[in-house]
Design an enzyme around this catalytic site. Structure first.
Site, PDB file in Angstrom:
ATOM      1  N   ASN A  37       0.828  -1.203   0.000  1.00 37.44           N
ATOM      2  CA  ASN A  37       0.000   0.000   0.000  1.00 37.44           C
ATOM      3  C   ASN A  37       0.859   1.249   0.000  1.00 37.44           C
ATOM      4  OD1 ASN A  37      -2.582  -1.234   0.197  1.00 37.44           O
ATOM      5  ND2 ASN A  37      -2.354  -1.452   2.408  1.00 37.44           N
ATOM      6  N   ALA A  38       0.373   2.302  -0.643  1.00 35.83           N
ATOM      7  CA  ALA A  38       0.954   3.624  -0.458  1.00 35.83           C
ATOM      8  C   ALA A  38       0.327   4.239   0.788  1.00 35.83           C
ATOM      9  CB  ALA A  38       0.674   4.497  -1.679  1.00 35.83           C
ATOM     10  N   GLY A  96       4.031  -2.796  14.429  1.00 36.27           N
ATOM     11  CA  GLY A  96       3.667  -4.212  14.474  1.00 36.27           C
ATOM     12  C   GLY A  96       4.241  -4.995  13.306  1.00 36.27           C
ATOM     13  N   ASP A  97       4.324  -4.350  12.148  1.00 32.16           N
ATOM     14  CA  ASP A  97       4.917  -5.012  10.987  1.00 32.16           C
ATOM     15  C   ASP A  97       6.421  -5.191  11.175  1.00 32.16           C
ATOM     16  OD1 ASP A  97       2.402  -4.954   9.812  1.00 32.16           O
ATOM     17  OD2 ASP A  97       2.780  -3.041   8.814  1.00 32.16           O
ATOM     18  N   ALA A 111       4.397  -5.716   2.593  1.00 32.17           N
ATOM     19  CA  ALA A 111       5.601  -5.039   2.116  1.00 32.17           C
ATOM     20  C   ALA A 111       6.441  -4.568   3.291  1.00 32.17           C
ATOM     21  CB  ALA A 111       5.223  -3.865   1.212  1.00 32.17           C
TER      22      ALA A 111
END
Length: 333
Positions: free
Chosen positions: A19-20, A269-270, A50
């Site tokens: 996502n942007a 979290g990512d 990503a």
């Protein structure tokens, strides 16, 4: 996608979203129906998958990403960012019909955020894309998944990873109910406290100040659902490792938080998930992976943005090596 490895590193395959991130910074988040003034705007590369791929790569992982973007500037930005971090993006498809996915994010002066996502090309990613990239799963060590693409696609990737003998790491975010067959394919489940509560229903999640023994019932509830190894993140309060497959004295492990001044918690979290994937691929025990990830996620909050804020291995090692630091875990250096 090539299945060639970078050196002898065990490989990680991340399947999912790009996502942007359209981010507005403001003093406080608006209430429903309220308009507030912002004090900054940025367009950055994001998307949970990503982000996780970039985080894992920066932290030493040999990472391949399977996903979809639109034929637009945002898609170009996302692919450039991932490739610049060392991620193999040959499995990222360009959709002929959909624009690149976007996330609209508001971040307040304490670094807290709220996020709305529009799937765009992510919504076109299908089990057929997983089948096309079947070669990528040969010899893979970890398959990293989240729920920003269809459940059918997530399950197809989990099955491909399971069949290849990989550790399937599922981040149950954004939260959705999952079928039992996906739970059965999951080796490590990663959830925050709210997601854990939603997943388990009536089972109470202990407060941040609870004794470790209070988590035993939670471990058993997850095990009853077929999930033997679970990481529950608690934000600024660290995380808890629930590992029913560990020796009895190590089934519950509390990972202490890292104290930092948070500027932007978007994507933290990512960063945690990517760090766990990187350490599991390197052969670290789950508790050590969680300790490493706790540092990486904390460091990610000290700068604005997501991927551009993510630390490298040397950044985490400096924290581990700090005199008197409580998290000098074996195997992190």
């Amino acid at each position: 996608m090539s299945s060639a490895t970078a050196g002898s590193q065990a490989r990680i395959v991340v399947v999912g979203s790009l996502n942007a991130d359209l981010t507005i910074y403001c003093e406080r988040l608006p209430l429903p129906g309220e308009t507030v003034h912002g004090n900054g705007f940025a367009v950055n590369p994001g998307g949970k998958s990503a982000n996780q791929a970039v985080a894992a790569s920066l932290l030493g992982g040999n990472v391949s990403l399977v996903g979809a973007v639109g034929a637009d500037a945002n898609g170009d930005m996302l692919q450039s960012s991932a490739a610049g971090a060392g991620v193999d993006i040959s499995g990222v498809r360009t959709s002929a019909t959909e624009v690149t996915g976007v996330a609209v994010i508001a971040v307040d002066s304490n670094g807290e955020n709220n996020i709305i996502i529009s799937a765009g090309a992510n919504g076109t990613l299908s089990p057929a894309d997983v089948a096309v990239e079947a070669e990528a799963f040969d010899g893979v060590a970890v398959v990293c998944l989240c729920l920003e693409v269809s459940l059918d696609t997530v399950e197809a990737a989990a099955r491909a990873g399971h069949d290849a003998g990989a550790t399937v790491l599922l981040n149950l975010s954004p939260y959705a109910e999952i079928p039992q067959q996906l739970a059965d394919l999951t080796d490590v489940l990663l959830v925050n406290a709210h997601e854990a509560s939603l997943f388990l229903g009536s089972a109470a999640i202990p407060g941040s100040d609870a004794d470790l023994s209070d988590w035993e019932a939670v471990r058993l509830h997850f095990a009853e659902r077929g999930l033997q190894r679970v990481l529950v993140t608690l934000g600024a309060n660290g995380s808890v490792v629930l590992d029913s497959l560990a020796p009895s004295g190590q089934q519950l492990v509390r990972v202490a938080p890292i104290k930092v001044k948070a500027v932007d918690t978007t994507g933290a979290g990512d960063a945690f998930t990517g760090a766990v994937a990187a350490r599991l691929a390197a052969g670290a025990p789950l508790a050590d992976a969680a300790a490493f990830a706790s540092i990486a996620a904390a460091l990610a909050t000290t700068r604005k943005g997501t991927q551009a804020a993510y630390p490298e291995v040397a950044d985490v090692e400096r924290v581990v090596a700090s005199d008197g630091h409580p998290l000098c875990w074996p195997g992190l250096r």
